[in-house]
Write an enzyme that holds these catalytic residues in place. Structure first.
Site, PDB file in Angstrom:
ATOM      1  N   SER A  24      -4.435  -0.384  -0.135  1.00 58.33           N
ATOM      2  CA  SER A  24      -3.874  -1.725   0.045  1.00 58.33           C
ATOM      3  C   SER A  24      -4.854  -2.885   0.051  1.00 58.33           C
ATOM      4  O   SER A  24      -4.424  -4.033   0.051  1.00 58.33           O
ATOM      5  CB  SER A  24      -3.067  -1.780   1.335  1.00 58.33           C
ATOM      6  OG  SER A  24      -1.800  -1.247   1.102  1.00 58.33           O
TER       7      SER A  24
ATOM      8  N   LYS B 166      -3.749 -11.463   7.260  1.00 55.35           N
ATOM      9  CA  LYS B 166      -2.606 -10.611   6.911  1.00 55.35           C
ATOM     10  C   LYS B 166      -1.671 -10.507   8.117  1.00 55.35           C
ATOM     11  O   LYS B 166      -2.143 -10.379   9.250  1.00 55.35           O
ATOM     12  CB  LYS B 166      -3.129  -9.229   6.508  1.00 55.35           C
ATOM     13  CG  LYS B 166      -2.063  -8.272   5.997  1.00 55.35           C
ATOM     14  CD  LYS B 166      -2.670  -6.934   5.527  1.00 55.35           C
ATOM     15  CE  LYS B 166      -1.598  -6.022   4.944  1.00 55.35           C
ATOM     16  NZ  LYS B 166      -2.133  -4.735   4.457  1.00 55.35           N
TER      17      LYS B 166
ATOM     18  N   SER C 229      -0.570  -3.194  -0.293  1.00 54.95           N
ATOM     19  CA  SER C 229       0.297  -4.031   0.490  1.00 54.95           C
ATOM     20  C   SER C 229      -0.284  -5.400   0.829  1.00 54.95           C
ATOM     21  O   SER C 229       0.459  -6.290   1.242  1.00 54.95           O
ATOM     22  CB  SER C 229       0.647  -3.317   1.803  1.00 54.95           C
ATOM     23  OG  SER C 229      -0.528  -3.161   2.601  1.00 54.95           O
TER      24      SER C 229
END
Ligand code: GLN
EC number: 6.3.5.7
Length: 491
Positions: A182, A78, A158
């Site tokens: 998330s 990420k 997210s």
């Protein structure tokens, strides 16, 4: 030739050990898959040269029998994790082309254990969002589609890039972060497994901060076992993060397949929402039945302060964000938009560098922390947080081992479909997940079924502090009962 991209990490680990293929072959197969899947917009930076160099180095080590637990496994990272000499942006314009001279603790542990980095994954800007639509690189597309439709759906957020890439077989697993859901919500939207560990289990050092008292790193993978394998490498004490806890990291994989007989599973009545889709309700009942069939005991529990969790979260998280994001002022990193004075330079930089959602959070956060409103909003939200935590503690004190809930109130929705006129519509996605962050507890989302349109739905299990092992054992029961779900390839 073995299909090199649809294996699990556990399967690839065996193949590498038996010399059925090399890490370089495995890595090349994934790099080709990434190249063919640019329509998903899951990666914001591909690092093929670095990936191949890492794979070659680990192949040499494997040949000498020095591999490590993740030897040769290609992963996606990420873009919230700082990666040394590799651009890290948190998917915000304000970080521009920031190239960190340091590596986050979590990713350094993955490389220590032999994993290979394929590239950086898309996410909501500064991890603020539930659909991956706030990224400065544009939205990520979910590899899942409604039956008979080609409407582009969000992968959740997210950690949308992480979930989409893992589901679409672009990487064998990914790092993610979870401040209010998330990891678990995107996992549920893409039929992947996502784990939000206990607060303090993984180091936050080198991860771009959103809300420091809630942020926690964790894995997204294609099976419960794979998530357990990744967790073992990601977790651990780090003196560089004072909130990281000094506790031995167990062999999480050993919890897979362990009996859940006699465990007490709580079903919280407050999670039965009005207007909840019948399919979500049905899935929840089905999940409870699977656990019962495996020997667990189901009990109804009450978490009375649940209804205050979302409003309290949307005070605490923006408050911490407004403070954390004060450092982006155009002086030290990324974007700088000049002005006539230093004050004007700050203003211009922040106005141009932050997207709408981030600006909204900074404004809310500044407001709730301001002298006149601190007690009425921030302090009160913190008190509510204590009550939410106590609700869970009371249940655990009565012998509840874990709590079963739906992971999300619905399946994935369309790109551009939610939150346009009213941001609260988007915030409601986090209704089942934020409580867990507020209480600092571990949670896992496991794929459990599909809705009427053929989209995946997940169940969430919430555990006692530092008892991720129970979640892995229970998650495996759900996975075995529900089966695995793979999207049909259209990209
Ligand atoms: N969707 C939530 C938010 O926007 C949670 C995000 C997260 O966990 N990083 O704040």
């Amino acid at each position: 030739m073995t299909d090199l991209i649809s294996m699990t990490i556990a399967e690839a680990r065996n193949g590498l050990a038996n010399k059925s293929f090399t890490s370089l072959e495995l890595t090349d197969a994934h790099l080709a898959a990434i190249e063919a899947a640019r329509a998903l917009n899951a990666f914001v930076l591909e690092t093929p040269d670095k990936a191949r160099a890492m794979a070659r180095a680990i192949d040499a080590k494997i040949a000498k029998g020095e591999g490590g637990p993740l030897a040769g496994i290609p992963l996606g990272i990420k873009d919230l994790f700082a990666t040394k000499d590799v651009r890290t942006t948190a998917c915000s314009k304000i970080l521009g082309n920031f190239v960190p001279p340091y590596e986050s603790t979590v990713t350094s542990q993955l490389w220590r254990d032999g994993a290979v980095m394929l590239g950086k994954l898309n996410n909501d800007e500064f991890a603020m969002g539930s659909s991956n639509e706030t990224s400065c690189f544009g939205p990520v597309v979910n590899p899942w589609r409604r039956e008979g439709s080609n409407t582009a759906l969000v992968p959740g957020g997210s950690s949308g890039g992480s979930a989409s890439a893992v589901a679409a077989l672009l990487c064998m697993g990914a790092t993610a972060t979870d401040t209010g859901g998330s990891i678990r919500q995107p996992a549920a939207f893409t039929a992947t497994v996502g784990v939000k560990p206990t607060y303090g289990r993984c180091s936050r050092w080198g991860i771009v901060a959103f809300a420091s008292s809630l942020d926690q790193a964790g894995p997204i993978a294609r099976s419960t076992r794979d998530a357990a394998i990744l967790m073992r490498s990601m977790a651990g004490h780090d003196p560089k993060d004072t909130t990281s806890v000094d506790r031995a990291v167990p062999d999480y994989e050993a919890a897979i397949g362990k009996s859940v007989k006699g465990m007490k599973i709580g079903i919280p009545k407050e999670y039965r929402l009005d207007g909840m889709p019948a399919e979500v309700e049905k899935l929840w009942t089905e999940g409870a039945a699977w656990l019962k069939a495996a020997g667990a005991e189901l009990v109804e529990i009450s978490l009375p302060h649940t209804k205050y969790a979302l409003p309290a979260y949307y005070i605490v998280a923006p408050a911490e964000a407004s403070s954390n994001l004060a450092r982006y002022d155009g002086v030290r990193y990324g974007l700088r938009v000049p002005g006539r004075s230093i004050g004007e330079m700050y203003e211009n930089t922040r106005a141009e560098g932050f997207g709408d959602e981030v600006r909204r959070r900074v404004m809310i956060g500044t407001y709730v922390l301001s002298a006149g409103y601190y007690d009425a909003y921030y302090l009160r939200a913190q008190k509510v947080r204590t009550l939410i935590k106590k609700d869970f503690e009371d249940c655990f004190a009565k012998g509840v081992n874990a709590i079963l809930t739906p992971a999300t109130p619905s399946a994935a929705f369309g790109v551009g479909e939610k939150g346009g006129a009213d941001p609260v519509e988007m915030y409601l996605n986090d209704i089942f997940t934020v409580t867990v962050n507020m209480a600092g507890l571990p949670g896992i989302a496991v794929p459990a079924g599909k809705d009427a349109q053929g989209l995946p739905l997940g169940l969430q299990l919430i555990g006692r502090p530092f008892d991720e092992e129970t979640l892995f054992s229970l998650g495996e029961v759900v996975e075995q009962a529900a089966g695995r779900f793979t999207p049909a390839r259209w990209w």
